[in-house]
Write an enzyme that holds these catalytic residues in place. Structure first.
Site, mmCIF file in Angstrom:
data_model
loop_
_atom_site.group_PDB
_atom_site.id
_atom_site.type_symbol
_atom_site.label_atom_id
_atom_site.label_comp_id
_atom_site.label_asym_id
_atom_site.label_seq_id
_atom_site.Cartn_x
_atom_site.Cartn_y
_atom_site.Cartn_z
ATOM 1 N N CYS B 149 0.819 -1.216 0.000
ATOM 2 C CA CYS B 149 0.000 0.000 0.000
ATOM 3 C C CYS B 149 0.849 1.259 0.000
ATOM 4 C CB CYS B 149 -0.913 -0.027 1.220
ATOM 5 S SG CYS B 149 -1.934 1.426 1.408
ATOM 6 N N CYS B 154 -1.738 1.785 -2.972
ATOM 7 C CA CYS B 154 -2.665 2.887 -2.702
ATOM 8 C C CYS B 154 -2.051 4.280 -2.699
ATOM 9 C CB CYS B 154 -3.349 2.715 -1.345
ATOM 10 S SG CYS B 154 -3.479 1.044 -0.752
ATOM 11 N N LYS B 157 -0.400 5.461 -6.025
ATOM 12 C CA LYS B 157 -1.471 5.421 -7.014
ATOM 13 C C LYS B 157 -2.364 6.635 -6.878
ATOM 14 C CE LYS B 157 -5.192 3.686 -5.720
ATOM 15 N NZ LYS B 157 -5.816 2.378 -5.930
ATOM 16 N N TYR B 290 -8.624 -3.542 -11.324
ATOM 17 C CA TYR B 290 -8.656 -2.128 -10.951
ATOM 18 C C TYR B 290 -7.255 -1.533 -11.036
ATOM 19 C CZ TYR B 290 -6.922 -3.123 -6.204
ATOM 20 O OH TYR B 290 -6.180 -3.507 -5.131
ATOM 21 N N GLU B 294 -6.824 1.764 -13.165
ATOM 22 C CA GLU B 294 -6.356 2.960 -12.451
ATOM 23 C C GLU B 294 -5.061 3.471 -13.066
ATOM 24 O OE1 GLU B 294 -8.186 2.349 -7.929
ATOM 25 O OE2 GLU B 294 -6.169 1.627 -8.391
ATOM 26 N N ARG B 316 -13.516 -7.745 -13.001
ATOM 27 C CA ARG B 316 -14.205 -8.973 -12.580
ATOM 28 C C ARG B 316 -14.475 -8.909 -11.085
ATOM 29 N NH1 ARG B 316 -14.516 -13.688 -15.092
ATOM 30 N NH2 ARG B 316 -13.005 -12.939 -16.626
ATOM 31 N N HIS B 562 -26.541 20.919 -0.197
ATOM 32 C CA HIS B 562 -26.596 21.496 -1.533
ATOM 33 C C HIS B 562 -25.549 22.585 -1.689
ATOM 34 C CE1 HIS B 562 -28.607 22.407 -5.298
ATOM 35 N NE2 HIS B 562 -28.537 23.681 -4.988
ATOM 36 N N GLU B 567 -25.798 14.552 -2.581
ATOM 37 C CA GLU B 567 -27.211 14.781 -2.241
ATOM 38 C C GLU B 567 -28.142 13.987 -3.147
ATOM 39 O OE1 GLU B 567 -27.190 19.237 -4.169
ATOM 40 O OE2 GLU B 567 -29.044 18.600 -3.197
#
Lengths: 170, 587
Positions: B149, B154, B157, B290, B294, B316, B562, B567
């Site tokens: 990681c 992570c 990346k 992924y 990515e 997948r 908002h 939302e």
């Protein structure tokens, strides 16, 4: 230039070799020995191995000194300025310095230890001072290995285990 | 007889009872077998204990008339309480008994799971060691403490993904009034150096943390050599043996290679990408995981020519409706896709950094062969657990022979009671950093703090940081249909247009929100999916709500904030079942 009032070697004195016994007084013993050694005549061997200390004040002098040692491992301790009695305005620096000095004998051969006074309290508090901007220092004392992300900040400098790790491990 | 002589004689006679005692003692020391023939024989004590007891000290077990009159209970007690019993033994020229280990816990692997477990154990004053070692990649890449990681996952990346997003933001900024005449270009080396510098500070931070908490860290490759014993080999080949009462295996995974000519020699993986000392240039990304999407996504965002070669489907295991939307968005933003092909050969046409590689690929549906040239080929076809070479067979830990994964019970325990496993190597568990950290911490709390909480692997939220980010928690639509039946789930969905995209006229009706509800359970939200900017930030809060049993009604009664993207989830009304349109035209 002779040694500082409290016995530490001056910036341009001959380098000295580390002694195995790392006591507080060893520093001054070395300083005296170095002061007595003929300038430049101090063992060329010591210059080739062992480590050496340089003392600087202010950012430009620090950068110049660090650059002059390009290629060698450089460790630096940044502290607040000292007054005429040799006491820093930064209490944590007062605590950290002897702890760091006690571990200096662990420095790798051929490395350089730069002791750098950053400036007075007002200068340091300015969020835009050069040390903060360019070296990304966030506090004093900071002990770092120049050119790497390895550093110890403030209370981390009080822990001799960590100081030793910084000096001896990759 | 004289008085004194009489006394002496009496003493002598009385002393004769000592003779059998002496006999017993003497013969016990020399011949236990002989002793057993004596009626009553040796006192009732465990055989081994007696032997050990006798061996541990030089005092004999003294017995008289079947009654033990002296032993070395106190000595034994002292030995157990002593700080370093091994040393005493060694001093006496004896080998230490096996129930005094070097460490309470040895953690193999200094990644997300391993470090979390080690730091937690140190809190309970346990003697802990962490072994971490990175086998260099075929291209020679390596990294420091922290695991995948931090070093090659992570963290870099997300930073590079951010670099790409900033490129897009710079384009958008002109519409918001920013004026600059220079063309905006990207410098790979500047980005990579900054990223690696940050990672270096994390590596250092972990080492400081471990040292500060008195956790022993060795940069060495750990392998089991026998029960409770591990061999640690450092990069210089020096081997050391350590024993521990318990072990946690947290060795993680490494990228898989294709097994075709030229793959290891010329291709790179995610292990190499984040520290690549040159810009990768025209890149072929092989894979549809992924990781593949990515990486392809941010490389394209930085301005590079990117092609993705996909064997069959995208992502997948993820909701396929969302996966296809991600693919469409990437295509519209310049990423080329070659679908239903696999590389069969990689050759180098020209050396350099980068050089030029020629890739030959074959169709999965026919006999068609294609060839093309790229500067870089990035393989992202999956990751394999590092469990094959760590001596698990020596201690009898079962692994899934095909996948290499380790099956564990719901307390992360392997089939060997004193060996546990956490993180990506676990069979049938999610490969995510927060999961490994949670599992590691809870495991250690159960081991040393009497806790009982087990790691909850249900409703774990995730985010894929493709150019259009995808956040999800709970069931995919397909899995929900499979489990509950199509008639029992209600899917609410809507497109949305982030306000920030309106002014620069960016893609309308690409961002998409979807929830899956269980009709039979109060329309409980069992699946949450969002495609849009800051998907991770959006999803995190909803994951907590889902953990609390969020229903559609509760969602509807929540007032929206908002103007933000999230939302949209408070006003979902169109169902998939109705077939109504979900396009929007701004707020």
């Amino acid at each position: 230039m002779e040694g500082q009032p409290d016995g530490r070697p001056g910036p341009h004195q001959a380098p000295f070799e580390p002694r195995p016994a790392a006591a507080g007084t060893a520093g001054s013993a070395r300083a005296t020995a170095a002061a007595r050694a003929a300038p430049g005549g101090a063992s060329a061997a010591a210059a080739a191995m062992g480590w050496e200390e340089r003392q600087v004040r202010g950012y430009p002098e620090f950068v110049r000194t660090a650059q002059s040692y390009h290629g060698r491992p450089i460790f630096a301790l940044f502290c607040g300025d000292k007054d005429a009695e040799g006491r820093s305005w930064c209490p944590d620096c007062v605590t950290a310095e002897p702890i760091v000095r006690k571990e200096l004998h662990n420095l790798p051969d051929d490395s350089v230890f730069i002791y750098c006074l950053v400036g007075d309290r007002a200068y340091w508090k300015d969020p835009n001072n050069e040390f903060r901007r360019n070296l990304k220092l966030t506090g004093v004392p900071t002990l770092l290995k120049y050119g790497t992300p390895q550093k110890l900040v403030e209370e981390e400098c009080f822990k001799s285990e960590l100081v030793r790790m910084l000096f001896t491990e990759d | 007889m004289l008085c004194s002589q009489k006394t002496s004689l009496l003493v002598l006679i009385r002393a004769t009872w000592l003779i059998p005692v002496w006999f017993t003692v003497n013969n016990y020391i020399r011949n236990e077998e002989w002793l057993k023939t004596f009626k009553g024989g040796a006192p009732k004590q465990r055989e081994g204990q007696r032997e050990a007891a006798a061996a541990a000290t030089s005092q004999p077990v003294v017995s008289a008339r079947e009654k033990q009159t002296g032993d070395h209970e106190r000595t034994l007690k002292a030995r157990k309480e002593e700080e370093n019993p091994q040393k005493t033994m060694e001093m006496n020229g004896l080998k230490p008994v096996p129930d005094s280990y070097d460490y309470d816990l040895i953690v193999i692997g200094g990644g997300s799971g391993g470090l979390a477990a080690a730091k937690e154990a140190a809190k309970y004053e346990k003697k802990v060691m962490v072994l971490d070692f990175v086998m260099p990649t075929p291209q020679g890449s390596s990294w420091g403490l922290g695991g995948t990681c931090v070093n090659v996952g992570c963290i870099p990346k997300k930073l590079m993904h951010q670099a790409a997003l900033l490129g897009q933001a710079l384009q958008d900024s002109r519409k918001f009034g920013w004026q600059f005449t220079e063309e905006v270009k990207h410098n790979w080396m500047t980005m990579t150096e900054s990223v690696q510098n940050y990672i270096g500070s994390l590596n250092w931070g972990y080492r400081v943390a471990l040292r500060d908490k008195k956790v022993t860290y060795e940069n060495a490759y750990g392998q089991f050599v026998g029960p409770h014993t591990i061999k640690a080999t450092n990069k210089k080949g020096v081997e050391k043996l350590y024993t521990a009462e318990r072990f946690i295996i947290a060795t993680g995974e490494r990228p898989r290679y294709l097994g075709i000519p030229g793959d290891k020699e010329y291709c790179i993986s995610s292990d190499d990408l984040f520290s690549l000392p040159y810009c990768p240039g025209r890149t072929l990304v092989v894979g549809a995981s992924y990781v593949a999407l990515e990486c392809a996504g941010f490389l394209a965002g930085l301005g590079l020519d990117v092609t993705v070669m996909v064997r069959s489907i995208l992502l997948r295991g993820f909701d396929q409706d969302m996966a296809n939307r991600i693919g469409e968005y990437m295509t519209e933003h310049g990423v080329k896709f070659i679908r239903e092909f696999v590389p069969i050969k990689v050759e180098r046409v020209k050396e350099g950094a980068p050089g030029i590689l020629k890739v030959t690929a074959k169709s999965t549906t026919g006999n068609q062969i294609i060839e093309a040239e790229y500067n870089t080929v990035l393989l992202a076809i999956g990751r394999d657990p590092c469990t094959r070479k760590i001596g698990l067979d020596k201690v009898g830990v079962n692994i899934n022979e095909r996948t290499g994964k380790i099956p564990v019970n719901d307390e992360e325990q392997t089939n060997v009671p004193y060996i546990y496993a956490i993180g990506d190597i676990l069979q049938d568990k999610l490969e995510l950093t927060p999961v490994a950290i949670q599992a590691g911490r809870l495991l250690v709390q159960r081991l040393y703090a009497g806790a009982t909480a087990k790691c909850d692997y249900v409703n774990v939220p995730t985010t894929v940081f493709t150019p259009l980010e995808y956040g999800a928690c709970g069931y995919s639509e397909e899995t929900a249909v499979e489990k509950f039946g199509e008639e029992n789930i209600e899917v609410y969905h809507s497109h949305f247009w982030p306000l920030e995209w309106t002014v620069p006229s960016r893609d309308n009706n690409k961002c998409y929100a979807k929830i899956i509800c269980n009709i039979q359970d109060n329309e409980r939200v069992i699946g949450f999916h969002v495609l849009g900017p800051n998907a991770g930030e959006v999803t995190q809060g909803f994951a907590a709500a889902i953990k609390c049993g969020l229903t559609k009604e509760q969602l509807d009664s929540t007032v929206g904030i908002h103007p933000v993207c999230a939302e949209v989830f408070t006003t979902l009304s169109v169902t998939k079942r109705s077939g109504e349109s979900t396009t929007v035209s701004g707020c």
